[in-house]
Design an enzyme around this catalytic site. Structure first.
Site, PDB file in Angstrom:
ATOM      1  N   SER A  60      -3.558   4.062   2.870  1.00  0.00           N
ATOM      2  CA  SER A  60      -3.447   3.247   1.655  1.00  0.00           C
ATOM      3  C   SER A  60      -4.235   1.961   1.800  1.00  0.00           C
ATOM      4  CB  SER A  60      -1.993   2.858   1.401  1.00  0.00           C
ATOM      5  OG  SER A  60      -1.194   3.988   1.288  1.00  0.00           O
ATOM      6  N   HIS A  93      -6.721   9.629  -1.130  1.00  0.00           N
ATOM      7  CA  HIS A  93      -5.504   8.824  -1.256  1.00  0.00           C
ATOM      8  C   HIS A  93      -4.599   9.404  -2.329  1.00  0.00           C
ATOM      9  CE1 HIS A  93      -3.445   4.781  -2.232  1.00  0.00           C
ATOM     10  NE2 HIS A  93      -2.849   5.352  -1.217  1.00  0.00           N
ATOM     11  N   ASN A 126      -4.117   0.281  -6.061  1.00  0.00           N
ATOM     12  CA  ASN A 126      -3.411  -0.803  -5.372  1.00  0.00           C
ATOM     13  C   ASN A 126      -4.110  -2.148  -5.554  1.00  0.00           C
ATOM     14  OD1 ASN A 126      -1.316   0.772  -4.558  1.00  0.00           O
ATOM     15  ND2 ASN A 126      -2.143   1.188  -2.527  1.00  0.00           N
ATOM     16  N   GLU A 164      -7.330   9.346  -5.208  1.00  0.00           N
ATOM     17  CA  GLU A 164      -8.544   8.530  -5.118  1.00  0.00           C
ATOM     18  C   GLU A 164      -9.397   9.132  -3.998  1.00  0.00           C
ATOM     19  OE1 GLU A 164      -6.700   4.204  -6.489  1.00  0.00           O
ATOM     20  OE2 GLU A 164      -6.619   4.761  -4.392  1.00  0.00           O
TER      21      GLU A 164
HETATM   22  N1  LIG Z   1       4.608   6.475   1.628  1.00  0.00           N
HETATM   23  C1  LIG Z   1       3.777   6.156   0.642  1.00  0.00           C
HETATM   24  O1  LIG Z   1       4.171   5.716  -0.452  1.00  0.00           O
HETATM   25  C2  LIG Z   1       2.296   6.363   0.814  1.00  0.00           C
HETATM   26  C3  LIG Z   1       1.482   6.526  -0.317  1.00  0.00           C
HETATM   27  C4  LIG Z   1       0.116   6.786  -0.147  1.00  0.00           C
HETATM   28  C5  LIG Z   1      -0.414   6.824   1.139  1.00  0.00           C
HETATM   29  N2  LIG Z   1       0.402   6.631   2.219  1.00  0.00           N
HETATM   30  C6  LIG Z   1      -0.214   6.712   3.551  1.00  0.00           C
HETATM   31  O2  LIG Z   1       0.055   7.998   4.101  1.00  0.00           O
HETATM   32  C7  LIG Z   1       0.158   7.899   5.525  1.00  0.00           C
HETATM   33  C8  LIG Z   1       1.502   8.455   5.954  1.00  0.00           C
HETATM   34  O3  LIG Z   1       2.529   7.718   5.339  1.00  0.00           O
HETATM   35  P1  LIG Z   1       4.024   8.283   5.219  1.00  0.00           P
HETATM   36  O4  LIG Z   1       4.738   7.367   4.310  1.00  0.00           O
HETATM   37  O5  LIG Z   1       3.980   9.735   4.947  1.00  0.00           O
HETATM   38  O6  LIG Z   1       4.537   8.058   6.730  1.00  0.00           O
HETATM   39  P2  LIG Z   1       5.763   8.753   7.470  1.00  0.00           P
HETATM   40  O7  LIG Z   1       6.190   7.788   8.521  1.00  0.00           O
HETATM   41  O8  LIG Z   1       6.760   9.279   6.500  1.00  0.00           O
HETATM   42  O9  LIG Z   1       5.088  10.032   8.171  1.00  0.00           O
HETATM   43  C9  LIG Z   1       4.162   9.945   9.215  1.00  0.00           C
HETATM   44  C10 LIG Z   1       4.330  11.207  10.061  1.00  0.00           C
HETATM   45  O10 LIG Z   1       3.227  11.345  10.944  1.00  0.00           O
HETATM   46  C11 LIG Z   1       3.694  11.855  12.170  1.00  0.00           C
HETATM   47  N3  LIG Z   1       2.671  11.540  13.184  1.00  0.00           N
HETATM   48  C12 LIG Z   1       2.388  10.366  13.764  1.00  0.00           C
HETATM   49  N4  LIG Z   1       1.330  10.520  14.606  1.00  0.00           N
HETATM   50  C13 LIG Z   1       0.945  11.825  14.536  1.00  0.00           C
HETATM   51  C14 LIG Z   1      -0.093  12.606  15.122  1.00  0.00           C
HETATM   52  N5  LIG Z   1      -0.967  12.065  15.962  1.00  0.00           N
HETATM   53  N6  LIG Z   1      -0.179  13.907  14.793  1.00  0.00           N
HETATM   54  C15 LIG Z   1       0.688  14.461  13.927  1.00  0.00           C
HETATM   55  N7  LIG Z   1       1.676  13.778  13.331  1.00  0.00           N
HETATM   56  C16 LIG Z   1       1.798  12.472  13.624  1.00  0.00           C
HETATM   57  C17 LIG Z   1       5.033  11.181  12.366  1.00  0.00           C
HETATM   58  O11 LIG Z   1       5.835  11.941  13.276  1.00  0.00           O
HETATM   59  C18 LIG Z   1       5.595  11.182  10.942  1.00  0.00           C
HETATM   60  O12 LIG Z   1       6.353  12.343  10.676  1.00  0.00           O
HETATM   61  C19 LIG Z   1      -0.058   6.432   5.881  1.00  0.00           C
HETATM   62  O13 LIG Z   1      -1.405   6.234   6.200  1.00  0.00           O
HETATM   63  C20 LIG Z   1       0.302   5.724   4.587  1.00  0.00           C
HETATM   64  O14 LIG Z   1      -0.320   4.474   4.432  1.00  0.00           O
HETATM   65  C21 LIG Z   1       1.737   6.423   2.094  1.00  0.00           C
END
Ligand SMILES: NC(=O)c1ccc[n+]([C@@H]2O[C@H](COP(=O)([O-])OP(=O)(O)OC[C@H]3O[C@@H](n4cnc5c(N)ncnc54)[C@H](O)[C@@H]3O)[C@@H](O)[C@H]2O)c1
Length: 279
Positions: free
Chosen positions: A114, A135, A185, A147
């Site tokens: 993000s 994204h 954003n 995006e």
């Molecule tokens: N949550 C949101 O609203 C949102 C929206 C858009 C983008 N994002 C982006 O998406 C990404 C993930 O966010 P999220 O909210 O899903 O996080 P989250 O913490 O829910 O999930 C992340 C997952 O990745 C796993 N992980 C960590 N390192 C790893 C690796 N090397 N290999 C495999 N798995 C691994 C973790 O065990 C965890 O289950 C981030 O970059 C975040 O900025 C989040």
């Protein structure tokens, strides 16, 4: 295709892909987390069956397209890998450098970050021309926008392929360059920060501010309710990232939100933010 990280976003992205008929390999760091990812996908697919949006047969077929692994090497055959791991630059750079060595020369690598620089992640690989941002928005199975982000180094053909893939899985993609906050954003975060500042400046309650935006502009949700939904901590974190990159005062998180985050008033997920929620 492959999805790395099956948390909130990764599980949602994997669900969208298998529902669209794409064979998907999901990689997590441990078996339990991988199973948790599958359970999330299954739960949401089952909800679709209950609501009549999909049939049991379609749900079973979709689940059958999801393969789980803890081994990065199992992504070797993927034409596209979408990364959705923790929002930290070093683990992402490490992962992309490793993926770049594993997948075929034609494969595309996408990050769902993000707020981090897609360019910096791409530069950690030997083939930055194949790295893009994809994204998705939360919840990924519900919100249509993706995006599709290009860097200075992205091959236009790779950008087009990522865009076409987003369309193929039923999303509404847009094309943009790698700038802080990309499009949504960049617009939404300072806007929501303005809304929070107005609470004190105009001495208005959260309820009345939300009412104002709902009935004066037909926003589908009020700003305070939206920040509660996003999570106060997530919004503060995103604001800080934009503030650090752009140094525009409107990007900086309002002190009121920082105090709420410190107090554990995180919105819906903690049961209390601007509003109270039954949990
Ligand atoms: N949550 C949101 O609203 C949102 C929206 C858009 C983008 N994002 C982006 O998406 C990404 C993930 O966010 P999220 O909210 O899903 O996080 P989250 O913490 O829910 O999930 C992340 C997952 O990745 C796993 N992980 C960590 N390192 C790893 C690796 N090397 N290999 C495999 N798995 C691994 C973790 O065990 C965890 O289950 C981030 O970059 C975040 O900025 C989040």
């Amino acid at each position: 295709m492959g999805v790395v990280g099956l948390g909130t976003m990764g599980a949602g992205i994997a669900q969208v892909c298998v529902q669209a008929g794409v064979d998907t390999v999901g990689r997590e760091v441990g078996d339990e987390l991988a199973e948790r990812g599958r359970a999330t996908v299954e739960r949401y697919l089952a909800r679709g069956v209950e609501k009549g949006r999909t049939t049991q047969g379609e749900m079973d077929a979709a689940l059958g397209r999801l393969r789980l692994t803890t081994e990065l090497d199992d992504l070797a055959g993927c034409d596209l890998v979408i990364e959705a791991i923790v929002e930290e630059i070093e683990p992402k750079k490490e992962l992309f450098a490793a993926l770049d060595r594993i997948v075929s020369p034609q494969a595309i690598l996408a990050t769902n970050t993000s707020a981090l620089s897609v360019t910096e992640i791409a530069a950690a690989t030997a083939h930055p021309e194949r790295v893009v941002g994809m994204h998705f928005f939360n919840p990924a199975p519900v919100l249509p926008l993706v995006e599709v982000v290009r860097t200075e180094l992205t091959d236009p053909a790779a950008h087009d392929t990522a865009y076409a893939f987003a369309e193929r899985i039923g999303k509404e993609p847009i094309r943009c360059s790698d700038t802080p906050g990309f499009v949504v954003n960049r617009v939404l975060i300072p806007l929501l920060n303005d809304c929070v500042r107005v609470l004190d400046e105009a001495n208005v309650t959260p309820d009345d501010l939300d009412k104002a935006m709902l009935h004066g502009t037909r926003w589908p949700i009020g700003p305070c309710a939206l920040i509660d939904l996003i999570g106060i901590d997530v919004h503060v974190h995103a604001s800080e990232a934009l503030w650090e990159s752009l140094r525009e005062p409107r990007m900086a998180p309002p002190p009121r939100l920082v105090a709420m985050a410190k107090a554990g008033l995180l919105g819906r997920k903690s049961g209390r933010g601007f509003y109270h929620y039954d949990r």
